[in-house]
Design a protein around this motif. Structure first.
Motif, PDB file in Angstrom:
ATOM      1  N   VAL A  97       0.843  -1.200   0.000  1.00  0.00           N
ATOM      2  CA  VAL A  97       0.000   0.000   0.000  1.00  0.00           C
ATOM      3  C   VAL A  97       0.879   1.251   0.000  1.00  0.00           C
ATOM      4  O   VAL A  97       0.626   2.200  -0.744  1.00  0.00           O
ATOM      5  CB  VAL A  97      -0.967   0.000   1.201  1.00  0.00           C
ATOM      6  CG1 VAL A  97      -1.645   1.348   1.357  1.00  0.00           C
ATOM      7  CG2 VAL A  97      -1.988  -1.114   1.055  1.00  0.00           C
ATOM      8  N   LEU A  98       1.927   1.259   0.807  1.00  0.00           N
ATOM      9  CA  LEU A  98       2.843   2.395   0.856  1.00  0.00           C
ATOM     10  C   LEU A  98       3.511   2.602  -0.501  1.00  0.00           C
ATOM     11  O   LEU A  98       3.634   3.734  -0.982  1.00  0.00           O
ATOM     12  CB  LEU A  98       3.896   2.182   1.946  1.00  0.00           C
ATOM     13  CG  LEU A  98       4.894   3.311   2.138  1.00  0.00           C
ATOM     14  CD1 LEU A  98       4.179   4.586   2.556  1.00  0.00           C
ATOM     15  CD2 LEU A  98       5.930   2.917   3.168  1.00  0.00           C
ATOM     16  N   PHE A  99       3.919   1.525  -1.145  1.00  0.00           N
ATOM     17  CA  PHE A  99       4.531   1.610  -2.469  1.00  0.00           C
ATOM     18  C   PHE A  99       3.550   2.170  -3.484  1.00  0.00           C
ATOM     19  O   PHE A  99       3.899   3.043  -4.286  1.00  0.00           O
ATOM     20  CB  PHE A  99       5.032   0.230  -2.907  1.00  0.00           C
ATOM     21  CG  PHE A  99       5.585   0.212  -4.303  1.00  0.00           C
ATOM     22  CD1 PHE A  99       6.817   0.769  -4.571  1.00  0.00           C
ATOM     23  CD2 PHE A  99       4.856  -0.360  -5.328  1.00  0.00           C
ATOM     24  CE1 PHE A  99       7.321   0.767  -5.859  1.00  0.00           C
ATOM     25  CE2 PHE A  99       5.349  -0.367  -6.614  1.00  0.00           C
ATOM     26  CZ  PHE A  99       6.593   0.195  -6.888  1.00  0.00           C
ATOM     27  N   MET A 100       2.317   1.683  -3.465  1.00  0.00           N
ATOM     28  CA  MET A 100       1.316   2.152  -4.418  1.00  0.00           C
ATOM     29  C   MET A 100       1.011   3.641  -4.217  1.00  0.00           C
ATOM     30  O   MET A 100       0.902   4.385  -5.187  1.00  0.00           O
ATOM     31  CB  MET A 100       0.034   1.329  -4.285  1.00  0.00           C
ATOM     32  CG  MET A 100       0.189  -0.125  -4.648  1.00  0.00           C
ATOM     33  SD  MET A 100       0.614  -0.378  -6.356  1.00  0.00           S
ATOM     34  CE  MET A 100      -0.959  -0.118  -7.097  1.00  0.00           C
ATOM     35  N   VAL A 101       0.890   4.064  -2.971  1.00  0.00           N
ATOM     36  CA  VAL A 101       0.617   5.474  -2.696  1.00  0.00           C
ATOM     37  C   VAL A 101       1.786   6.340  -3.139  1.00  0.00           C
ATOM     38  O   VAL A 101       1.597   7.398  -3.741  1.00  0.00           O
ATOM     39  CB  VAL A 101       0.298   5.687  -1.195  1.00  0.00           C
ATOM     40  CG1 VAL A 101       0.283   7.166  -0.839  1.00  0.00           C
ATOM     41  CG2 VAL A 101      -1.024   5.040  -0.850  1.00  0.00           C
ATOM     42  N   SER A 102       3.011   5.894  -2.876  1.00  0.00           N
ATOM     43  CA  SER A 102       4.168   6.684  -3.291  1.00  0.00           C
ATOM     44  C   SER A 102       4.269   6.757  -4.811  1.00  0.00           C
ATOM     45  O   SER A 102       4.690   7.770  -5.358  1.00  0.00           O
ATOM     46  CB  SER A 102       5.451   6.120  -2.692  1.00  0.00           C
ATOM     47  OG  SER A 102       5.731   4.840  -3.218  1.00  0.00           O
ATOM     48  N   MET A 103       3.867   5.719  -5.519  1.00  0.00           N
ATOM     49  CA  MET A 103       3.874   5.752  -6.985  1.00  0.00           C
ATOM     50  C   MET A 103       2.823   6.716  -7.521  1.00  0.00           C
ATOM     51  O   MET A 103       3.052   7.401  -8.510  1.00  0.00           O
ATOM     52  CB  MET A 103       3.625   4.357  -7.572  1.00  0.00           C
ATOM     53  CG  MET A 103       4.790   3.419  -7.455  1.00  0.00           C
ATOM     54  SD  MET A 103       6.125   3.920  -8.546  1.00  0.00           S
ATOM     55  CE  MET A 103       7.363   4.416  -7.389  1.00  0.00           C
ATOM     56  N   MET A 104       1.673   6.792  -6.846  1.00  0.00           N
ATOM     57  CA  MET A 104       0.626   7.705  -7.288  1.00  0.00           C
ATOM     58  C   MET A 104       1.006   9.162  -7.032  1.00  0.00           C
ATOM     59  O   MET A 104       0.583  10.048  -7.757  1.00  0.00           O
ATOM     60  CB  MET A 104      -0.693   7.384  -6.595  1.00  0.00           C
ATOM     61  CG  MET A 104      -1.343   6.128  -7.115  1.00  0.00           C
ATOM     62  SD  MET A 104      -2.983   5.868  -6.448  1.00  0.00           S
ATOM     63  CE  MET A 104      -2.589   5.059  -4.908  1.00  0.00           C
ATOM     64  N   LEU A 105       1.793   9.417  -6.002  1.00  0.00           N
ATOM     65  CA  LEU A 105       2.172  10.779  -5.660  1.00  0.00           C
ATOM     66  C   LEU A 105       3.402  11.262  -6.419  1.00  0.00           C
ATOM     67  O   LEU A 105       3.717  12.447  -6.390  1.00  0.00           O
ATOM     68  CB  LEU A 105       2.408  10.891  -4.156  1.00  0.00           C
ATOM     69  CG  LEU A 105       1.173  10.655  -3.285  1.00  0.00           C
ATOM     70  CD1 LEU A 105       1.552  10.724  -1.812  1.00  0.00           C
ATOM     71  CD2 LEU A 105       0.079  11.647  -3.593  1.00  0.00           C
ATOM     72  N   THR A 106       4.096  10.353  -7.082  1.00  0.00           N
ATOM     73  CA  THR A 106       5.281  10.724  -7.839  1.00  0.00           C
ATOM     74  C   THR A 106       4.863  11.429  -9.119  1.00  0.00           C
ATOM     75  O   THR A 106       4.033  10.949  -9.867  1.00  0.00           O
ATOM     76  CB  THR A 106       6.109   9.477  -8.189  1.00  0.00           C
ATOM     77  OG1 THR A 106       6.446   8.800  -6.990  1.00  0.00           O
ATOM     78  CG2 THR A 106       7.366   9.851  -8.931  1.00  0.00           C
TER      79      THR A 106
END
Length: 73
Positions: free
Chosen positions: A6-15
């Motif tokens: 989940v943390l990885f997915m959120v960080s990818m969306m915010l990049t």
């Protein structure tokens, strides 16, 4: 493991990545538009992107709901 995913997915969306892959004619035409035409072009792009995004969101939600029910037995 799920928290990391989940943390990885959120960080990818915010990049934010700058993408400039347009043909020269499209770029030149879009840069010469007035405000109302540019808003129309942007609205059309969002309109065309809405259905695929809604489909992906629906499929993702159904997948998440199905996996949550299986793991919660």
């Amino acid at each position: 493991m799920k928290k990391r995913l989940v943390l990885f997915m959120v960080s990818m969306m915010l990049t934010v990545v700058s993408v400039s892959a347009q043909c020269v004619m499209c770029t030149k035409t879009a840069s010469e538009l007035d405000d109302s035409s540019a808003k129309g072009l942007n609205g059309g792009i969002l309109y065309l992107a809405a259905i695929p995004m809604a489909l992906m969101g629906t499929i993702g939600y159904i997948w998440w709901k199905h996996n949550r029910n299986i793991s919660g037995q």
